[in-house]
Design an enzyme around this catalytic site. Sequence first.
Site, mmCIF file in Angstrom:
data_model
loop_
_atom_site.group_PDB
_atom_site.id
_atom_site.type_symbol
_atom_site.label_atom_id
_atom_site.label_comp_id
_atom_site.label_asym_id
_atom_site.label_seq_id
_atom_site.Cartn_x
_atom_site.Cartn_y
_atom_site.Cartn_z
ATOM 1 N N ALA A 64 6.085 6.974 3.532
ATOM 2 C CA ALA A 64 7.346 6.519 2.932
ATOM 3 C C ALA A 64 7.802 5.194 3.537
ATOM 4 C CB ALA A 64 8.423 7.584 3.164
ATOM 5 N N SER A 71 -1.702 -1.678 7.379
ATOM 6 C CA SER A 71 -2.263 -2.551 6.345
ATOM 7 C C SER A 71 -3.108 -3.641 6.980
ATOM 8 C CB SER A 71 -1.092 -3.179 5.580
ATOM 9 O OG SER A 71 -1.537 -4.273 4.806
ATOM 10 N N TYR A 105 7.798 -7.552 5.409
ATOM 11 C CA TYR A 105 7.019 -6.335 5.144
ATOM 12 C C TYR A 105 5.870 -6.218 6.152
ATOM 13 C CZ TYR A 105 3.090 -3.720 3.315
ATOM 14 O OH TYR A 105 2.012 -2.882 3.218
ATOM 15 N N LYS A 145 4.875 -3.425 9.461
ATOM 16 C CA LYS A 145 3.623 -2.710 9.765
ATOM 17 C C LYS A 145 3.197 -2.995 11.204
ATOM 18 C CE LYS A 145 3.336 -0.637 5.916
ATOM 19 N NZ LYS A 145 3.674 0.795 5.884
ATOM 20 N N ASN A 167 -7.319 -3.089 -0.003
ATOM 21 C CA ASN A 167 -6.561 -3.095 -1.272
ATOM 22 C C ASN A 167 -6.831 -1.833 -2.098
ATOM 23 O OD1 ASN A 167 -6.483 -5.909 -0.355
ATOM 24 N ND2 ASN A 167 -5.523 -6.310 -2.325
ATOM 25 N N ARG A 172 -10.986 -9.943 -2.024
ATOM 26 C CA ARG A 172 -10.354 -8.786 -1.376
ATOM 27 C C ARG A 172 -11.345 -7.633 -1.329
ATOM 28 N NH1 ARG A 172 -7.384 -12.161 -0.624
ATOM 29 N NH2 ARG A 172 -5.143 -12.374 -0.899
HETATM 30 N N1 UFG Z 1 -3.502 -11.850 -8.092
HETATM 31 C C1 UFG Z 1 -3.581 -12.591 -9.249
HETATM 32 N N2 UFG Z 1 -2.672 -12.338 -10.232
HETATM 33 C C2 UFG Z 1 -1.708 -11.390 -10.124
HETATM 34 C C3 UFG Z 1 -1.643 -10.630 -8.936
HETATM 35 C C4 UFG Z 1 -2.548 -10.899 -7.938
HETATM 36 O O1 UFG Z 1 -4.431 -13.484 -9.389
HETATM 37 O O2 UFG Z 1 -0.901 -11.219 -11.064
HETATM 38 C C5 UFG Z 1 -4.497 -12.092 -7.035
HETATM 39 C C6 UFG Z 1 -3.870 -12.496 -5.713
HETATM 40 O O3 UFG Z 1 -3.709 -13.901 -5.673
HETATM 41 C C7 UFG Z 1 -4.909 -11.980 -4.724
HETATM 42 C C8 UFG Z 1 -5.500 -10.749 -5.403
HETATM 43 O O4 UFG Z 1 -5.166 -10.884 -6.783
HETATM 44 O O5 UFG Z 1 -5.928 -12.935 -4.591
HETATM 45 C C9 UFG Z 1 -4.929 -9.448 -4.886
HETATM 46 O O6 UFG Z 1 -3.525 -9.526 -4.932
HETATM 47 P P1 UFG Z 1 -2.594 -8.232 -4.756
HETATM 48 O O7 UFG Z 1 -1.187 -8.674 -4.909
HETATM 49 O O8 UFG Z 1 -3.085 -7.139 -5.618
HETATM 50 O O9 UFG Z 1 -2.891 -7.787 -3.267
HETATM 51 P P2 UFG Z 1 -2.715 -8.615 -1.912
HETATM 52 O O10 UFG Z 1 -4.078 -8.716 -1.328
HETATM 53 O O11 UFG Z 1 -1.933 -9.837 -2.063
HETATM 54 O O12 UFG Z 1 -1.735 -7.644 -1.127
HETATM 55 C C10 UFG Z 1 -2.204 -6.451 -0.612
HETATM 56 C C11 UFG Z 1 -1.086 -5.394 -0.553
HETATM 57 C C12 UFG Z 1 -0.052 -5.763 0.461
HETATM 58 C C13 UFG Z 1 -0.677 -6.149 1.745
HETATM 59 C C14 UFG Z 1 -1.721 -7.215 1.544
HETATM 60 C C15 UFG Z 1 -2.463 -7.544 2.793
HETATM 61 O O13 UFG Z 1 -0.475 -5.255 -1.810
HETATM 62 O O14 UFG Z 1 0.760 -4.638 0.655
HETATM 63 O O15 UFG Z 1 -2.682 -6.748 0.635
HETATM 64 O O16 UFG Z 1 -3.235 -8.683 2.629
HETATM 65 F F1 UFG Z 1 0.245 -6.628 2.604
#
Ligand code: UFG
Length: 339
Positions: free
Chosen positions: A82, A124, A149, A153, A179, A231
Site C-alpha cells: 500500500a 523499485s 516517490y 522507496k 517494470n 526497460r
Molecule cells: N513511455 C512512452 N509513452 C508513454 C508512457 C511511457 O513512450 O505513454 C515510455 C517511457 O518513456 C519509458 C517506458 O515507456 O521509456 C516505460 O515507461 P513507464 O512509465 O511505463 O515506466 P518507467 O520505467 O518510467 O517507470 C517505472 C515505474 C515507476 C518506477 C520506475 C523506475 O512505473 O514506478 O519504473 O525506473 F519508479
Amino acid sequence: MKTVLVTGGVGYIGSHTSVALIESGYDIVIVDDLSNTRLDLLEGIKKITGKDPKFYEGDLKDEKLVAKIFNENQIDAIIHFAASKAVGESVTEPLKYYKNNFLSLVNLLEQAVSASIPLVFSSSCTVYGTPDLLPVTEQTPVKPAQSPYGNTKQVGEEIIVDTIAANPNFKAISLRYFNPIGAHESSHIGELPLGVPNNLVPYLLQVAAGERECLSVFGDDYNTPDGTCIRDYIHVVDLAEAHVVAVKRMLDGLSKEPYEVFNLGTGQGNSVLELIKVFEEVNGLKLNYKIVDRRAGDVEQIYADTTFANEELGWKSRFELPDMLRSAWNWQKNLSKLG
Ligand code: UFG
C-alpha cells in the site's frame, strides 16, 4: 496455516500476490483504502481462488486501524504494497507522498517489531537512478532519488534497515521491481489505472481499445539500438510468485541476513518500439503511435542482473514479453466489459 497481511492487496501487484499466496496455502488478510483500485479486483481474487479473504477497507495512516488489524488477527508475515506510486504526482504533491508512504510504513513496523513479524517491502529499481553499469545487481550503487516517490522507496528501505539494527529479532526483505506488466490468465484481475495512465502498457492498452487516440513514444534519439528507452518488463504473475518465496524464506528461517534485497526482473531489456511490435504481433492489431519529445526524468536504459534472486531466492521469471502482452490485452478486453 500461516496468515499473511497484504496491505494494498486489492491493487495491481497486491491482487496477483493475494492469489499466489492463497494458491500456495496461506490464509490472507487484506487491507486497502481503495484509493487507486476498485472492489472488482477483490471479486476477481474470489473468483480465481474460490476463497473470500478477510478484508479491511481503510488507511494505514490510521494507527488505531493498524492496531485493530493486529489485535483481531494472528498475523505471521506482512507484505506491504500500500503506497502512492505516481512519479509525476509525487513531484507536484510531495507531502502527500511523504505522509502516505512513510506514516503507513512506520505504523506497520511498530506492530511488526513488537511481535517480530517479518515484512516484505515493495521497492523499485528507481533507487538505482541512471546506473553507470548494466545489468543492475543488488550491489549497484543507489543514486539520489529523482522524485519524491523514488525518495519514499529509498528512505523506506533505510527506515527498515534502522529498525532492524535496533531490533535484531525482526527480519525484512525489500524487493526491487523492474517494470511489472501483464495480468492473470483468467483476466479477473489486472492493472486498473484511474484517470490518464502514466505508464506505457496501460496507455497502450487504452489506445488499442479505442479509448485514446494515439500512444506517444517519448523520444527516439536515445543511445539505444532503435533510439527508444529500454526497460526490463516482468510479468506481474512472476512478481507475485517471488513475494510468496520471500515470505516463505523468512518464515522458514532461511534468510542469510536480517535484511535482504533482491532485484525482480527478467534480465532482458526491451525498447519501447520492440514492445509495441510484439504487442501488435501477438494480438493481431495495429497500434496508432507517434514519436514525440523525450519525457523529463526518463532513464535511457535499465535492466536487472537476476543472478542473486535466481540463486539465493530460488526464483526465476517464467513468462516472456509475448505472454505478458497477450494477457494484458485479454485483461483490457475484459475491463472494457466491466465498464
Ligand atoms: N513511455 C512512452 N509513452 C508513454 C508512457 C511511457 O513512450 O505513454 C515510455 C517511457 O518513456 C519509458 C517506458 O515507456 O521509456 C516505460 O515507461 P513507464 O512509465 O511505463 O515506466 P518507467 O520505467 O518510467 O517507470 C517505472 C515505474 C515507476 C518506477 C520506475 C523506475 O512505473 O514506478 O519504473 O525506473 F519508479
